[in-house]
Scaffold this active site. Structure first.
Site, PDB file in Angstrom:
ATOM      1  N   SER A   1      -6.259  -5.011   2.575  1.00  0.00           N
ATOM      2  CA  SER A   1      -6.314  -4.094   1.433  1.00  0.00           C
ATOM      3  C   SER A   1      -7.042  -4.661   0.219  1.00  0.00           C
ATOM      4  O   SER A   1      -7.193  -3.968  -0.792  1.00  0.00           O
ATOM      5  CB  SER A   1      -4.889  -3.684   1.025  1.00  0.00           C
ATOM      6  OG  SER A   1      -4.125  -4.787   0.551  1.00  0.00           O
TER       7      SER A   1
ATOM      8  N   PRO B   1      -2.713  -5.309  -2.833  1.00  0.00           N
ATOM      9  CA  PRO B   1      -3.174  -3.967  -3.201  1.00  0.00           C
ATOM     10  C   PRO B   1      -2.495  -2.875  -2.379  1.00  0.00           C
ATOM     11  O   PRO B   1      -2.228  -1.779  -2.890  1.00  0.00           O
ATOM     12  CB  PRO B   1      -4.683  -4.031  -2.924  1.00  0.00           C
ATOM     13  CG  PRO B   1      -5.024  -5.479  -3.075  1.00  0.00           C
ATOM     14  CD  PRO B   1      -3.843  -6.217  -2.535  1.00  0.00           C
ATOM     15  N   TYR B   2      -2.216  -3.149  -1.095  1.00  0.00           N
ATOM     16  CA  TYR B   2      -1.480  -2.184  -0.282  1.00  0.00           C
ATOM     17  C   TYR B   2      -0.143  -1.851  -0.935  1.00  0.00           C
ATOM     18  O   TYR B   2       0.225  -0.674  -1.068  1.00  0.00           O
ATOM     19  CB  TYR B   2      -1.253  -2.756   1.124  1.00  0.00           C
ATOM     20  CG  TYR B   2      -0.261  -1.976   1.942  1.00  0.00           C
ATOM     21  CD1 TYR B   2      -0.617  -0.766   2.541  1.00  0.00           C
ATOM     22  CD2 TYR B   2       1.043  -2.437   2.137  1.00  0.00           C
ATOM     23  CE1 TYR B   2       0.296  -0.040   3.287  1.00  0.00           C
ATOM     24  CE2 TYR B   2       1.956  -1.724   2.887  1.00  0.00           C
ATOM     25  CZ  TYR B   2       1.581  -0.528   3.465  1.00  0.00           C
ATOM     26  OH  TYR B   2       2.499   0.187   4.200  1.00  0.00           O
ATOM     27  N   GLY B   3       0.603  -2.880  -1.347  1.00  0.00           N
ATOM     28  CA  GLY B   3       1.882  -2.643  -2.002  1.00  0.00           C
ATOM     29  C   GLY B   3       1.745  -1.829  -3.276  1.00  0.00           C
ATOM     30  O   GLY B   3       2.608  -0.997  -3.590  1.00  0.00           O
TER      31      GLY B   3
ATOM     32  N   THR C   1      -0.468   0.519  -3.830  1.00  0.00           N
ATOM     33  CA  THR C   1      -0.672   1.932  -3.489  1.00  0.00           C
ATOM     34  C   THR C   1       0.619   2.573  -2.990  1.00  0.00           C
ATOM     35  O   THR C   1       0.879   3.747  -3.262  1.00  0.00           O
ATOM     36  CB  THR C   1      -1.778   2.106  -2.440  1.00  0.00           C
ATOM     37  OG1 THR C   1      -1.418   1.445  -1.213  1.00  0.00           O
ATOM     38  CG2 THR C   1      -3.103   1.560  -2.945  1.00  0.00           C
TER      39      THR C   1
END
Length: 309
Positions: free
Chosen positions: A89, A148-150, A152
């Site tokens: 991510s 970044p995944y977390g 989002t």
């Protein structure tokens, strides 16, 4: 109930479709069949569901124009579609995560906000907590995503709460902790471990193996999703097993079941939380959640699926 499942062909989504159909629900499956991993594998995930006359599948994108018609007369929406993966991510891929995890969630919430839904169940992630300061981690812990995944997934949680408090959409955001089981994505830990034990590529072990995860069996998760949809619960709840184990311990269990695993030791990458562990009190009180599957039994089910003809 009449239910829509987004991400229906994925690992958790396909199990959810099977569970809902077994409970007597009518299921409308939606999946864009993206290429994060082999779409043919995703199609195979739906083999059991496709045998049911109560199931229909629509290979469409949540962000596309076909969505609204599929939501007519629906009682529950289970939103599992999104771009998975913590490590990919970073960098330019973040735009894809923003589109599929944040914009897609807002689009779906906007589409249902004036509909008489019984429940909107959102599949969130323990990644929103990052390196939590408290274990087991409650929903009241300050979210500190380290990927970044977390970020989002946390944004999607906030959107669900905004639409719940502003427009009365009955949302339940369920923060899933390290789900595993048959049909697990090929990039996930246990799928890679069993592949390594079967003569495949060595398993990439990041860091020292002391990091812990609250591995949660997929059937416990999908059962809880339907229970949440049938309850009066709204808000945010953790779904975990409540018995975190280290990666070293997990590897030992896999080796007992499937044989030796060759390890490819690598430095710990950015974005990986050191420890995760769920406080499941809210889910237990809100809709009777009680994880039933021990890690050894869940992994044995994975092996049985791998050797099934």
């Amino acid at each position: 109930m009449r239910a829509v499942v987004t991400g229906a062909a994925g690992f958790i989504g396909s199990h959810l479709c099977d569970h809902l159909l077994a409970a007597g629900d009518t299921v409308i499956g939606i999946d864009a069949l993206t290429d994060y991993y082999d779409p043919t594998r995703k199609q195979r995930n739906l083999a059991d569901a496709r045998r049911s006359p109560a199931f229909s599948f629509h290979p469409v994108d949540v962000l596309g124009p076909q969505l609204d018609a599929l939501l007519d007369d629906v009682d529950a929406v289970y939103h599992l579609a999104g771009q998975p993966g913590v490590r990919p991510s970073w960098g330019q891929e973040f735009a894809l995560y923003t589109s599929r995890n944040v914009l897609a969630t807002q689009r779906l919430l906007e589409a249902v906000r004036d509909r008489p839904l019984r429940k909107f169940v959102h599949a969130s992630s323990s990644s929103v907590y990052g390196d939590a300061h408290r274990f087991p981690t409650p929903e009241t812990a300050c979210p500190r995503p380290v990927s970044p995944y977390g970020v989002t997934k946390l944004a999607a949680d906030h959107l669900c709460e905004l639409y719940r408090t502003t427009y009365g959409v009955p949302t339940a955001s369920l923060r899933l902790f390290s789900v595993y089981g048959p049909r697990q994505r090929p990039d996930m830990a246990f799928a890679r471990l069993f592949a390594a034990a079967s003569g495949g590529p060595p398993f990439p072990l990041y860091g020292d193996g002391g990091q812990t995860r609250d591995f949660t069996y997929v059937q416990d998760v999908v059962s809880a999703m339907r229970d949440a949809a049938c309850s009066r619960f709204t808000g945010i709840a953790n779904l975990g097993c409540g018995r975190p184990v280290s990666m070293r311990q997990a590897i030992t269990i896999v080796e007992r079941i499937a044989g030796p695993v060759v390890l490819d030791r690598r430095p710990a990458p950015p974005g990986d939380a050191r420890h995760t562990g769920a406080d499941i009190t809210v889910a237990a009180r809100g809709f009777g959640f009680r994880p039933r599957t021990r890690l050894e039994n869940g992994l044995a089910a994975m092996v049985a699926e791998l050797v099934r003809p």
